[in-house]
Enzyme design. Structure first.
Site: not given
Ligand code: FPP
Length: 243
Positions: A27, A32, A40, A73-75, A78, A198
């Protein structure tokens, strides 16, 4: 930390030692990027680099299974652009990293209903899984379109389809039908970025896992952070409900 430190972790006196199975909720990519006035996707790209460093460190530590939450499954909630960017990044990652994974003895496994990513990406994932199937050093599990509640629902449906009688439904019968059926128990679950939830990840498997919440944003996570997490785990006294 050097190689001598790895053996110190493995031999930790009376502690839990090196976990066999570590899972990470990666996360903080968005925060970042925001802190740097970047889009993003730039955070997700740096996140993919952190994935590479973390897999290498897991190999050094002798962790058997590393499970990463890449897309829940909730992403899907976005914006379409971000979902499409994440799919593109996954495709790019597979093209760029598969040789290294395959040559370093990494076995790839996918959990979650990944076919929803479409036939092209699903075929790439199937090919990557097949190509690494005989590897034995580390298992890299990527959770894609994964939700723990959905996983449990699918397992319960499988029980019904298999005609299991109510009296025969027990913990092993359910565990055998989860996406993680062939994996060792989850020992350590890490979440980065300071959030303490979680988020529908490995709910069944986390029953006795040690939980570790760190403030580091995922793109900044690296080898030293995984070593520190394993050292923290090694100091824990795991009792599994006993004394
Ligand atoms: C959560 O950060 C991260 C994700 C939903 C995506 C994770 C994907 C990667 C690390 C890159 C690709 C992975 C692989 C295995 C190649 P967020 O976007 O929710 O961050 P925030 O809470 O700061 O907005």
């Amino acid at each position: 930390m050097n190689a001598a430190s790895v053996s110190t972790l493995q031999a930790s006196d009376g502690g839990a030692g090196v976990p066999r199975h570590v899972a990470i909720i990666m996360d903080g990519n968005g925060r970042w990027a925001k802190a740097r006035h970047l889009p993003r996707i730039a955070g997700h790209r740096r996140g993919a680099e952190a994935v590479r460093a973390t897999i290498r460190a897991a190999g050094e530590l002798g962790i058997e299974v590393l499970t990463l939450y890449a897309f829940s499954s909730e992403n899907w909630r976005r914006p379409e652009e971000e979902v499409s960017d994440l799919k593109g990044l996954l495709r790019h990652y597979l093209l760029a990293e598969l040789d290294e994974l395959a040559n370093n003895g990494v076995r790839l496994k996918i959990i979650g209903d990944y076919r929803r990513f479409g036939p092209d990406l699903a075929a790439m994932l199937d090919n990557a899984v097949a190509r690494t199937a005989d590897n034995a050093s580390t298992t890299l599990v990527i959770a894609l379109n994964y939700g723990a509640q959905d996983e449990i629902v699918r397992a319960v449906r499988a029980l019904a389809q298999d005609g299991v009688a109510p009296a025969d439904i027990d913990i092993p019968a359910i565990a055998a039908r989860l996406d993680t059926a062939d994996l060792p128990p989850l020992d350590l679950l890490i979440r980065t970025s300071g959030e303490r939830r979680l988020s529908n990840f490995l709910l069944w498997q986390a029953a006795y896992a040690e939980l570790l919440f760190v403030d580091t944003l995922w793109p900044d996570f690296g080898r030293d952070d995984l070593f520190a997490a394993v050292a923290d785990y090694g100091r824990r006294d795991r009792r599994f409900g006993g004394l």
